[in-house]
Design a protein around this motif. Sequence first.
Motif, PDB file in Angstrom:
ATOM      1  N   LEU A  72       0.844  -1.200   0.000  1.00  0.00           N
ATOM      2  CA  LEU A  72       0.000   0.000   0.000  1.00  0.00           C
ATOM      3  C   LEU A  72       0.881   1.253   0.000  1.00  0.00           C
ATOM      4  O   LEU A  72       2.088   1.180   0.246  1.00  0.00           O
ATOM      5  N   ARG A  73       0.261   2.365  -0.267  1.00  0.00           N
ATOM      6  CA  ARG A  73       0.956   3.668  -0.244  1.00  0.00           C
ATOM      7  C   ARG A  73       0.057   4.679   0.459  1.00  0.00           C
ATOM      8  O   ARG A  73      -0.414   5.644  -0.141  1.00  0.00           O
ATOM      9  N   CYS A  74      -0.159   4.458   1.744  1.00  0.00           N
ATOM     10  CA  CYS A  74      -1.002   5.377   2.502  1.00  0.00           C
ATOM     11  C   CYS A  74      -0.306   6.740   2.532  1.00  0.00           C
ATOM     12  O   CYS A  74       0.866   6.818   2.969  1.00  0.00           O
ATOM     13  N   TRP A 128      -0.395   9.140   4.478  1.00  0.00           N
ATOM     14  CA  TRP A 128      -0.030   9.578   5.830  1.00  0.00           C
ATOM     15  C   TRP A 128       1.051   8.686   6.462  1.00  0.00           C
ATOM     16  O   TRP A 128       1.481   8.959   7.577  1.00  0.00           O
ATOM     17  N   CYS A 129       1.479   7.641   5.751  1.00  0.00           N
ATOM     18  CA  CYS A 129       2.445   6.682   6.308  1.00  0.00           C
ATOM     19  C   CYS A 129       3.704   7.410   6.772  1.00  0.00           C
ATOM     20  O   CYS A 129       4.262   8.229   6.044  1.00  0.00           O
ATOM     21  N   VAL A 137       9.068   1.801   3.454  1.00  0.00           N
ATOM     22  CA  VAL A 137       8.188   1.496   2.333  1.00  0.00           C
ATOM     23  C   VAL A 137       8.910   1.694   1.006  1.00  0.00           C
ATOM     24  O   VAL A 137       8.758   0.902   0.080  1.00  0.00           O
ATOM     25  N   GLY A 158       6.326  -1.138   7.271  1.00  0.00           N
ATOM     26  CA  GLY A 158       6.053  -2.012   6.141  1.00  0.00           C
ATOM     27  C   GLY A 158       4.903  -2.995   6.415  1.00  0.00           C
ATOM     28  O   GLY A 158       4.134  -2.818   7.338  1.00  0.00           O
ATOM     29  N   LYS A 165      -8.136   1.057   7.837  1.00  0.00           N
ATOM     30  CA  LYS A 165      -7.690   2.398   7.446  1.00  0.00           C
ATOM     31  C   LYS A 165      -8.833   3.301   7.013  1.00  0.00           C
ATOM     32  O   LYS A 165      -9.037   4.382   7.562  1.00  0.00           O
ATOM     33  N   LEU A 171       4.510   9.982   3.885  1.00  0.00           N
ATOM     34  CA  LEU A 171       4.868   9.479   2.557  1.00  0.00           C
ATOM     35  C   LEU A 171       4.518  10.508   1.491  1.00  0.00           C
ATOM     36  O   LEU A 171       5.280  10.722   0.547  1.00  0.00           O
TER      37      LEU A 171
HETATM   38  S1  SF4 Z   1       3.478   0.635   6.117  1.00  0.00           S
HETATM   39 FE1  SF4 Z   1       1.329   0.775   6.827  1.00  0.00          FE
HETATM   40  S2  SF4 Z   1       0.855   2.974   6.783  1.00  0.00           S
HETATM   41 FE2  SF4 Z   1       2.726   2.652   5.536  1.00  0.00          FE
HETATM   42  S3  SF4 Z   1       1.990   2.438   3.421  1.00  0.00           S
HETATM   43 FE3  SF4 Z   1       2.152   0.373   4.317  1.00  0.00          FE
HETATM   44  S4  SF4 Z   1       0.103  -0.072   5.157  1.00  0.00           S
HETATM   45 FE4  SF4 Z   1       0.210   2.125   4.792  1.00  0.00          FE
END
Ligand code: SF4
Length: 222
Positions: A35-37, A39-40, A46, A80, A136, A213
């Motif tokens: 994923l590419r949240c 707010w990460c 990542v 991650g 999420k 991110l």
């Molecule tokens: S590490 Fe968690 S918050 Fe970060 S992009 Fe991946 S799922 Fe999203």
Amino acid sequence: MQGSQLNILVSLRKTSLVDYPGKIAAVIFIPGCNLRCPWCQNRELVLDTEKAPGAIFLEEALEQIEKRRNVLGGVVLSGGEPTLYRDLPDLIRRIKTQGKPGLPVKLDTNGTFPAVLEELLSRPDTRPDYIAMDLKIAPSRYAVLLSGGAAAAALAPALQKSAALIRSSGIAHEFRSLILPGGFFGPADREALAPLAADSPWNFRPFRPGNCLDPAWDDTFP
Ligand code: SF4
């Protein structure tokens, strides 16, 4: 862990009082995420493992944990997304069985790989002792968190299956959500996610900006 990949770079938090409920724990952050949240706050994990703070080889992290065995009550596997790591079953087995006794393992996951969870839960020596799954946004909106190319339509059923596996596992667990700013996590998200948490513990934490991110999140919600 014969044949396992212990030469991957991870990040290690040697001691945490907040990542494993009721335990003093070490936290291993495993790189890579599907994923590419925006707010990460694990940007380096990542996107670029080499730049992750304090990156060390997994074998060395395990050796450091073993040396601190007398002060630790458990190990958290976080990221991650740890379920992307193909040797996760061997890693859990090693932590749970090395030393006398081994250390309990908490798994942090985004819940998008239910087949991995099912495999872990199927054997006593690879079953985590605690699982925390992130909820999420509404499952139907997860496509906005994809880095591209992945099958967005498969995500909602995957999240539902993971949540059901965790709820019925008999393992201590919790679901977790960030209260995201800008209406990103609204009442409709909460309503859509409620059946996944059902009667299980569902904890909410506030969003705090910093090293997001998507840097626009730091600027928009300082
Ligand atoms: S590490 Fe968690 S918050 Fe970060 S992009 Fe991946 S799922 Fe999203």
